[in-house]
Design a protein around this motif. Structure first.
Motif, PDB file in Angstrom:
ATOM      1  N   VAL A   1     -10.782  -9.336  30.708  1.00 57.71           N
ATOM      2  CA  VAL A   1     -11.465  -9.476  32.166  1.00 57.71           C
ATOM      3  C   VAL A   1     -10.306  -9.222  32.926  1.00 57.71           C
ATOM      4  O   VAL A   1     -10.598  -8.632  34.078  1.00 57.71           O
ATOM      5  CB  VAL A   1     -12.330 -10.629  32.235  1.00 57.71           C
ATOM      6  CG1 VAL A   1     -12.676 -10.956  33.908  1.00 57.71           C
ATOM      7  CG2 VAL A   1     -13.653 -10.357  31.498  1.00 57.71           C
ATOM      8  N   PRO A   2      -9.411  -9.986  32.960  1.00 57.20           N
ATOM      9  CA  PRO A   2      -8.387 -10.074  34.125  1.00 57.20           C
ATOM     10  C   PRO A   2      -7.621  -8.599  34.132  1.00 57.20           C
ATOM     11  O   PRO A   2      -7.335  -7.862  35.324  1.00 57.20           O
ATOM     12  CB  PRO A   2      -7.352 -10.979  33.510  1.00 57.20           C
ATOM     13  CG  PRO A   2      -7.953 -11.956  32.627  1.00 57.20           C
ATOM     14  CD  PRO A   2      -9.015 -11.054  32.112  1.00 57.20           C
ATOM     15  N   VAL A   3      -7.952  -7.842  33.022  1.00 55.21           N
ATOM     16  CA  VAL A   3      -7.131  -6.453  33.160  1.00 55.21           C
ATOM     17  C   VAL A   3      -8.142  -5.512  34.081  1.00 55.21           C
ATOM     18  O   VAL A   3      -7.966  -4.898  34.696  1.00 55.21           O
ATOM     19  CB  VAL A   3      -6.779  -5.930  31.814  1.00 55.21           C
ATOM     20  CG1 VAL A   3      -6.240  -4.447  32.062  1.00 55.21           C
ATOM     21  CG2 VAL A   3      -5.713  -6.603  30.924  1.00 55.21           C
ATOM     22  N   ALA A   4      -9.525  -5.903  33.707  1.00 55.10           N
ATOM     23  CA  ALA A   4     -10.425  -5.030  34.368  1.00 55.10           C
ATOM     24  C   ALA A   4     -10.583  -5.224  35.800  1.00 55.10           C
ATOM     25  O   ALA A   4     -10.564  -4.620  36.532  1.00 55.10           O
ATOM     26  CB  ALA A   4     -11.774  -5.499  33.829  1.00 55.10           C
ATOM     27  N   LEU A   5     -10.383  -6.546  36.286  1.00 58.37           N
ATOM     28  CA  LEU A   5     -10.085  -7.010  37.896  1.00 58.37           C
ATOM     29  C   LEU A   5      -8.969  -6.306  38.144  1.00 58.37           C
ATOM     30  O   LEU A   5      -9.044  -5.905  39.436  1.00 58.37           O
ATOM     31  CB  LEU A   5     -10.118  -8.501  38.056  1.00 58.37           C
ATOM     32  CG  LEU A   5     -11.653  -9.304  37.278  1.00 58.37           C
ATOM     33  CD1 LEU A   5     -11.435 -10.724  37.385  1.00 58.37           C
ATOM     34  CD2 LEU A   5     -12.549  -8.796  38.383  1.00 58.37           C
ATOM     35  N   PHE A   6      -7.940  -6.321  37.450  1.00 63.17           N
ATOM     36  CA  PHE A   6      -6.617  -5.855  38.255  1.00 63.17           C
ATOM     37  C   PHE A   6      -6.742  -4.367  38.376  1.00 63.17           C
ATOM     38  O   PHE A   6      -6.329  -3.736  39.488  1.00 63.17           O
ATOM     39  CB  PHE A   6      -5.262  -6.152  37.136  1.00 63.17           C
ATOM     40  CG  PHE A   6      -4.082  -5.649  37.531  1.00 63.17           C
ATOM     41  CD1 PHE A   6      -3.556  -6.072  38.481  1.00 63.17           C
ATOM     42  CD2 PHE A   6      -3.723  -4.480  36.968  1.00 63.17           C
ATOM     43  CE1 PHE A   6      -1.941  -5.671  39.140  1.00 63.17           C
ATOM     44  CE2 PHE A   6      -2.481  -4.033  37.344  1.00 63.17           C
ATOM     45  CZ  PHE A   6      -1.498  -4.416  38.350  1.00 63.17           C
ATOM     46  N   SER A   7      -7.632  -3.674  37.218  1.00 62.31           N
ATOM     47  CA  SER A   7      -7.754  -2.190  37.565  1.00 62.31           C
ATOM     48  C   SER A   7      -8.824  -1.981  38.812  1.00 62.31           C
ATOM     49  O   SER A   7      -8.521  -1.165  39.538  1.00 62.31           O
ATOM     50  CB  SER A   7      -8.616  -1.737  36.435  1.00 62.31           C
ATOM     51  OG  SER A   7      -7.831  -2.102  35.180  1.00 62.31           O
TER      52      SER A   7
END
Length: 308
Positions: free
Chosen positions: A265-271
């Protein structure tokens, strides 16, 4: 040959700060800034903004005095841009941080996951692959900063480095914590999902680098010349046919691939946050191209072909 007199006033208070006598008509704004610095050394050229109107746009360093809409006695208004720092320093700092921070979590240094996990290694292949991809991305960015990018502006406000580093370093720590956590579980669809994501990541990284090289070749070293970017023989640059900023398109694609690979999820939010910011930048550049070049290709969109 007539010389000019240049009066420099504070844009806020209208206080006279400097009077320059016998200024050459061919003098540029950059040269006037250097003359101003001699009387006010605390305001070096990079932190000066000179304009014709107190609330108007800053004049460009390459603007020539005699070509400005002023008489032989010119009045310029000064604004202090604050302490400045070079773009290269900012980029190196904000990109080196995530590289180092991610590796701290990957190697599970003490005080992160608990004593029994100190310097242990994950049994999941995707965790090691994610570390390679993340490290590659930021090493690439560091090398591009040093050897590829040519900056139209030499500096930026010093305060920006704290904002930028908070964003990059903070997200790097957040995603690294979960991806390298001892309880991390691999993606739902296993190796197939990881292979697909890796393919997306690699293609987009190659595309991003290709666009950066094309943009570099478009601007001679030491020049601020702006030209319309067009596709080259490199297939990755063909995206220029459809968007104004394909480097951002590929950058977003890389992080989408990384998000699919890690299912984090943190990677998705960063994206998502990155896509939002890059869309703003892309729209701004697209508008600048349309304003500056009458023959700009009408089919292009800012960042997503046919949509946005």
């Amino acid at each position: 040959m007539k010389h000019y007199e240049v009066e420099i006033l504070d844009a806020k208070t209208r206080e006279k700060l400097c009077f320059l006598d016998k200024v050459e008509p061919q003098a540029t704004i950059a040269e006037i800034k250097n003359l101003f610095t001699k009387t006010h050394p605390q305001w070096y050229p990079a932190r000066q903004s000179l304009r014709l109107d107190p609330k108007g746009k800053s004049l460009k360093d390459e603007d020539v005095l005699q070509k400005l809409p002023v008489g032989t006695t010119a009045t310029l208004f000064f604004r202090d841009l604050g302490a400045q720092i070079s773009w290269v320093t900012v980029f190196l700092t904000e990109y080196a941080g995530p590289l180092f921070i991610y590796l701290l979590f990957y190697f599970r240094v003490p005080f992160i996951y608990g004593h029994k996990y100190d310097f242990t290694s994950s049994r999941h292949t995707v965790v090691h692959l994610a570390c390679i991809c993340h490290s590659f991305h930021y090493v690439k960015r560091l090398l591009e900063t040093l050897f590829v990018h040519r900056f139209s502006h030499g500096t930026m406000p010093l305060r920006n480095i704290f904002k930028n580093c908070t964003y990059y370093w903070g997200f790097a720590a957040w995603m690294a914590y979960y991806i390298n956590h001892p309880l991390y579980t691999p993606p739902t669809y296993g190796a197939q999902q990881v292979k697909l994501a890796l393919t997306i990541f690699v293609i987009c990284q190659l595309g991003n680098f290709s666009i950066h090289m094309a943009l570099r070749d478009l601007r001679p070293a030491g020049s601020k010349t702006r030209k319309i970017p067009y596709p080259t023989k490199n297939p990755f640059t063909w995206l220029f046919l459809l968007v104004s900023c394909p480097n951002y398109t590929y950058e977003v694609g890389s992080w989408i691939g990384f998000a699919i690979m890690t299912q984090c999820v943190p990677v998705a939010l960063f994206s998502l946050v990155g896509f939002t910011q890059m869309t703003i930048w892309a729209k701004g550049k697209h508008r600048s191209y349309l304003k500056e070049f009458r023959d700009y290709p009408p089919l292009r969109m800012p960042i997503i072909p046919f949509l946005l």
